[in-house]
Design a protein around this motif. Structure first.
Motif: not given
Length: 226
Positions: A29, A31-33, A70, A219, A223
């Motif tokens: 994973d 950032a959620g994907k 996704a 990550k 961001d």
């Protein structure tokens, strides 16, 4: 120029051993994907008409569903089994390339490559036959020779990234050569075949995820992009 056929061979053969994970790093994973989702998306954002060839070990094919799920709109992806070495994996992927076009070969675990860099590589390959993204070395380096070592000029060296990009008429015959252990990337294969490779400026954020710290850095870069 933008209408020439484009194929991205994404090599996703890594394991999760250095990531201290049972999940292969390209499916972890970010950032959620999954990492591979970000990698594939960069290419489809650069060129919506691009053909994606995903090269991976047979035992990892079961993980691909997590990547496909996704996407809101699943891109056309051809899956190809990897080989014994990177050379053989890329060669397997190249079997999907038909006719004239531009071929990108990219590490599946470089998810932060920007669409802008992909387009830069395409345009440079179209003009020069090849495009290898590189970045400057910031640290001092030393050459080791047995028990001896010496300082060398870092300005004479560059750090190599992907996507390593070529016109198909150059890379396809180069990969018909017999395998050599010195083939560490596609540029070395093409050079051995007798061609110079053209360098382009890469990106500091185009990092290769191999260790847990790299995932944290990726990550952070995402961001910053907002």
């Amino acid at each position: 120029m933008g209408n020439r056929k484009k194929t991205a061979i994404i090599v996703a053969g890594g394991s999760g051993s250095r990531m201290q994970s049972a999940i292969p790093k390209q499916f972890m994973d970010l950032a959620g994907k999954p990492v591979l989702y970000h990698t594939i998306t960069a290419f489809t954002e650069a060129y919506p008409d691009i053909e994606i060839v995903l090269v991976l070990p047979e035992q990892h094919i079961s993980y691909v569903n997590s990547v496909l799920q996704a996407f809101d709109n699943v891109p056309a992806i051809t899956m190809v089994r990897g080989g014994e070495t990177r050379f053989h994996s890329v060669k397997n992927g190249l079997q999907q390339v038909k006719g004239d076009g531009v071929v990108f070969v990219h590490d599946g675990v470089r998810p932060l490559v920007s669409p802008a860099l992909i387009r830069t590589c395409y345009e440079a390959a179209f003009s020069h036959g090849s495009a290898i993204p590189v970045i400057d070395m910031k640290d001092s380096i030393r050459e080791i020779n047995g028990e001896h070592n010496r300082a060398v000029d870092r300005e004479c060296f560059r750090i190599v990234q992907t996507p390593q990009t070529f016109v198909s008429s150059l890379i396809l015959p180069a990969f018909e050569q017999p395998y050599d252990p010195l083939f560490t990337d596609e540029a070395t294969v093409v050079e051995h075949f007798g061609h110079f490779v053209h360098l382009v400026q890469g990106e500091e954020s185009n990092l290769k995820i191999t260790r847990p710290l790299d995932l944290l850095l990726a990550k952070a870069f995402l961001d910053l992009r907002g």
